[in-house]
Enzyme design. Structure first.
Site, PDB file in Angstrom:
ATOM      1  N   HIS A  96      -7.743  -6.026   0.583  1.00 51.89           N
ATOM      2  CA  HIS A  96      -6.562  -5.177   0.616  1.00 51.89           C
ATOM      3  C   HIS A  96      -5.415  -5.828   1.403  1.00 51.89           C
ATOM      4  O   HIS A  96      -4.248  -5.641   1.075  1.00 51.89           O
ATOM      5  CB  HIS A  96      -6.921  -3.821   1.230  1.00 51.89           C
ATOM      6  CG  HIS A  96      -5.862  -2.789   1.070  1.00 51.89           C
ATOM      7  ND1 HIS A  96      -5.370  -2.413  -0.163  1.00 51.89           N
ATOM      8  CD2 HIS A  96      -5.176  -2.048   1.987  1.00 51.89           C
ATOM      9  CE1 HIS A  96      -4.448  -1.485   0.001  1.00 51.89           C
ATOM     10  NE2 HIS A  96      -4.299  -1.255   1.290  1.00 51.89           N
ATOM     11  N   SER A  99       0.837  -1.190   0.000  1.00 53.19           N
ATOM     12  CA  SER A  99       0.000   0.000   0.000  1.00 53.19           C
ATOM     13  C   SER A  99       0.881   1.254   0.000  1.00 53.19           C
ATOM     14  O   SER A  99       1.670   1.442  -0.933  1.00 53.19           O
ATOM     15  CB  SER A  99      -0.962  -0.050   1.190  1.00 53.19           C
ATOM     16  OG  SER A  99      -2.046   0.827   1.019  1.00 53.19           O
TER      17      SER A  99
END
Length: 252
Positions: free
Chosen positions: A225, A93
């Site tokens: 995610h 990320s």
């Protein structure tokens, strides 16, 4: 507590005989300890060095960095100081965007990484949602729950919840200083993502191909995610596969 550049690096499983070191860069609000499973999964083929940002865990007494450029430069300095073998970079990320910038600086000083692994991230040319730091605590907690990347027990403890949310909010604020750009690195880039990630689509993950002049691979795992939590073995295998392939020699 360690001092200077040593404060930035954690070794959870030393592998002094490994031919390569993999430097892991955490997500927004994340910590070095997130990569303990990777240190185990890559041992003994590679030694994992996990970066610990200021303002969390054993660095809780230090202020969080509020400028993305400063984080790049300080992380770059720590990586240069801590590594003594060929280096690959793995970022998740926010950490993937940071890893990309550090890779560029390593290439510029003649210490090009063997590979860049960009996990759960939109490519550098796309903008980010910069509103997260203005969210309420309840909104941030709901976001963390939806992404399933934080141990619920941490959020149930008031002191731990304050630390987690403070670091996350600071990182979101810092990302406001980042500007999208279309530059590229020369090293191989591997993009990894979850097929149900609400933050990054598979198509966006594939967009990392535009940010390397070298080889590119895309690995899609089941999950959201934080797909890594269920696929550390598969992620480690993808890393090992790439590191086992020499980069092509460029003409000229």
């Amino acid at each position: 507590m360690t001092n200077g550049q040593d404060a930035w690096i954690r070794r959870y499983r030393a592998a002094p005989e490994a031919p390569v070191q993999v430097v892991c860069l955490p997500h927004a609000g994340g910590t070095a300890s997130y990569f303990r499973p990777m240190a185990k999964g890559l041992f003994p083929a590679a030694e994992v060095l996990a970066v610990q940002y200021p303002g969390r865990q054993d660095r809780i007494g230090e202020p969080c960095i509020t400028d993305f450029e400063e984080l790049i430069e300080r992380t770059f300095a720590a990586v240069r100081s801590a590594t003594d073998r060929p280096v690959a970079l793995f970022g998740h990320s926010m950490g993937a965007l940071l890893a990309f910038e550090v890779a560029g600086r390593l290439e510029a000083c003649g210490a090009a990484p063997t590979a860049l692994f960009a996990s759960g991230a939109r490519p550098p040319g796309l903008p980010l949602d910069r509103s997260g730091h203005t969210a309420t605590d309840d909104e941030l907690i709901a976001e963390l729950a939806a992404l399933d990347g934080t141990d619920e027990r941490l959020l149930q403890n008031e002191d731990m919840r304050v630390m987690v949310l403070s670091a996350l909010r600071a990182d979101y604020r810092m990302l406001e200083s980042r500007r999208p750009h279309g530059s590229a690195v020369a090293c191989p880039v591997v993009s990894l993502t979850g097929d149900a990630d609400p933050v990054v689509s598979v198509g966006e993950a594939g967009g990392w191909a535009d940010h390397t002049t070298g080889p590119f691979d895309l690995h899609v795992f089941p999950g959201g995610h934080f797909y890594l939590g269920d696929h550390w073995a598969g992620v480690s295998a993808a890393i090992t596969q790439r590191l086992g392939r020499p980069a092509p020699v460029r003409a000229g």
